[in-house]
Design a protein around this motif. Structure first.
Motif, PDB file in Angstrom:
ATOM      1  N   THR A  33     -58.378   9.425 -14.580  1.00 42.87           N
ATOM      2  CA  THR A  33     -59.442  10.550 -14.754  1.00 42.87           C
ATOM      3  C   THR A  33     -57.741  11.408 -13.411  1.00 42.87           C
ATOM      4  OG1 THR A  33     -59.715   9.214 -12.829  1.00 42.87           O
ATOM      5  CG2 THR A  33     -61.094   9.021 -14.174  1.00 42.87           C
ATOM      6  N   ALA A  34     -58.182  12.696 -14.069  1.00 42.35           N
ATOM      7  CA  ALA A  34     -57.686  13.293 -13.455  1.00 42.35           C
ATOM      8  C   ALA A  34     -57.338  13.310 -11.715  1.00 42.35           C
ATOM      9  CB  ALA A  34     -57.306  15.213 -13.078  1.00 42.35           C
ATOM     10  N   THR A  35     -57.507  12.471 -10.849  1.00 41.68           N
ATOM     11  CA  THR A  35     -58.079  12.125  -9.350  1.00 41.68           C
ATOM     12  C   THR A  35     -57.198  10.756  -9.424  1.00 41.68           C
ATOM     13  OG1 THR A  35     -59.998  12.583  -9.200  1.00 41.68           O
ATOM     14  CG2 THR A  35     -58.897  11.529  -7.357  1.00 41.68           C
ATOM     15  N   ALA A  36     -57.135  10.124 -10.575  1.00 41.10           N
ATOM     16  CA  ALA A  36     -56.377   8.846 -10.693  1.00 41.10           C
ATOM     17  C   ALA A  36     -54.721   9.228 -11.169  1.00 41.10           C
ATOM     18  CB  ALA A  36     -56.973   7.729 -11.772  1.00 41.10           C
ATOM     19  N   ARG A  37     -54.587  10.116 -12.049  1.00 40.02           N
ATOM     20  CA  ARG A  37     -53.341  10.398 -12.222  1.00 40.02           C
ATOM     21  C   ARG A  37     -52.626  11.405 -11.491  1.00 40.02           C
ATOM     22  NH1 ARG A  37     -55.201  14.103 -16.377  1.00 40.02           N
ATOM     23  NH2 ARG A  37     -55.552  11.973 -17.918  1.00 40.02           N
ATOM     24  N   ARG A  38     -53.578  12.141 -10.505  1.00 39.00           N
ATOM     25  CA  ARG A  38     -53.122  12.407  -9.609  1.00 39.00           C
ATOM     26  C   ARG A  38     -51.932  11.774  -8.156  1.00 39.00           C
ATOM     27  NH1 ARG A  38     -56.236  16.225  -8.589  1.00 39.00           N
ATOM     28  NH2 ARG A  38     -57.735  14.831  -7.324  1.00 39.00           N
ATOM     29  N   LEU A 159     -48.033  16.442 -12.264  1.00 36.52           N
ATOM     30  CA  LEU A 159     -49.127  17.539 -12.240  1.00 36.52           C
ATOM     31  C   LEU A 159     -49.684  18.034 -13.064  1.00 36.52           C
ATOM     32  CD1 LEU A 159     -49.175  18.334  -8.288  1.00 36.52           C
ATOM     33  CD2 LEU A 159     -50.395  16.221  -9.371  1.00 36.52           C
ATOM     34  N   ALA A 160     -49.025  19.331 -14.030  1.00 34.00           N
ATOM     35  CA  ALA A 160     -49.175  19.667 -14.793  1.00 34.00           C
ATOM     36  C   ALA A 160     -49.927  18.455 -16.364  1.00 34.00           C
ATOM     37  CB  ALA A 160     -48.040  20.557 -15.176  1.00 34.00           C
TER      38      ALA A 160
END
Length: 211
Positions: A33-38, A159-160
């Motif tokens: 997910t975006a949160t886990a990736r960040r 982040l991108a």
């Protein structure tokens, strides 16, 4: 001084390789997910920065105390990077990442922080570029700030990764990691060949001096 800092920036950019890290990060975190990736990007950046900073501060002293030459570090790092490159080419990085997570390991540590960001080349480079016998403290601080700036760029690129993954998709991410695996494998061979070349030169020079 300016020329040294420019040279240091180019060397660190090449060895840390923010663009290559982005490709590897995109492949490893495509299922997250975006949160886990960040969160993974933050941890990987912190871990890699600590490793490189530690190398700057005590790397040279530690290697000297243990009797390890820099070329030995380069050779070992090249072999590790070679195996990791082969894994990228012939393995399924997404599947491997899930296995690592299921086993309780953090991919932010391996393979992202080491050897993707804090590569063997980067570790060796920061030790050489902050040699206590060659460079003054202000110069070493300048090199350290350059390293931190490149780490910041690496973090921003990670982040991108979300938008990039959405554009290229999982298949594009898989192709990208295969290509990066080939590049890392070639780079690792260069590390090994250079280390062996330096080792042979030192050995030949020692024999000549003894004679």
């Amino acid at each position: 001084m300016t020329e040294k800092f420019i040279r240091d920036a180019l060397i660190l950019w090449t060895t840390i390789d923010p663009i290559g890290t982005l490709a590897i990060f995109s492949a490893l975190t495509a299922h997250m997910t975006a949160t886990a990736r960040r969160r993974t990007a933050i941890k990987a950046t912190i871990y890699a920065t600590v490793i490189l900073f530690f190398s700057i501060v005590v790397g040279q002293l530690l290697l000297s105390a243990m009797g390890i030459r820099l070329i030995s570090l380069q050779l070992a790092g090249g072999l590790i990077l070679f195996l990791f490159g082969l894994k990228m080419i012939f393995g399924d990085m997404n599947k491997d990442a899930r296995k690592v997570e299921d086993a309780g390991h953090d991919i932010a540590v391996f393979p992202l922080a080491v050897p993707s960001i804090a590569t063997p080349g980067a570790i060796m480079a920061v030790i050489l570029m902050t040699d206590n016998h060659v460079y003054s403290i202000p110069t070493q601080i300048g090199t350290t700030l350059i390293m931190l700036a490149i780490m910041l760029v690496t973090f921003l690129l990670m982040l991108a990764a979300g938008p990039i993954i959405r554009v290229i998709g999982n298949n594009g991410s898989a192709i990208l990691v295969k290509v990066m695996g080939m590049i890392l494998t070639a780079l690792s061979i260069e590390f090994v060949m250079e280390a062996l070349k330096i080792s042979q030169w030192i050995g030949g020079d020692s024999i000549t001096s003894a004679g």
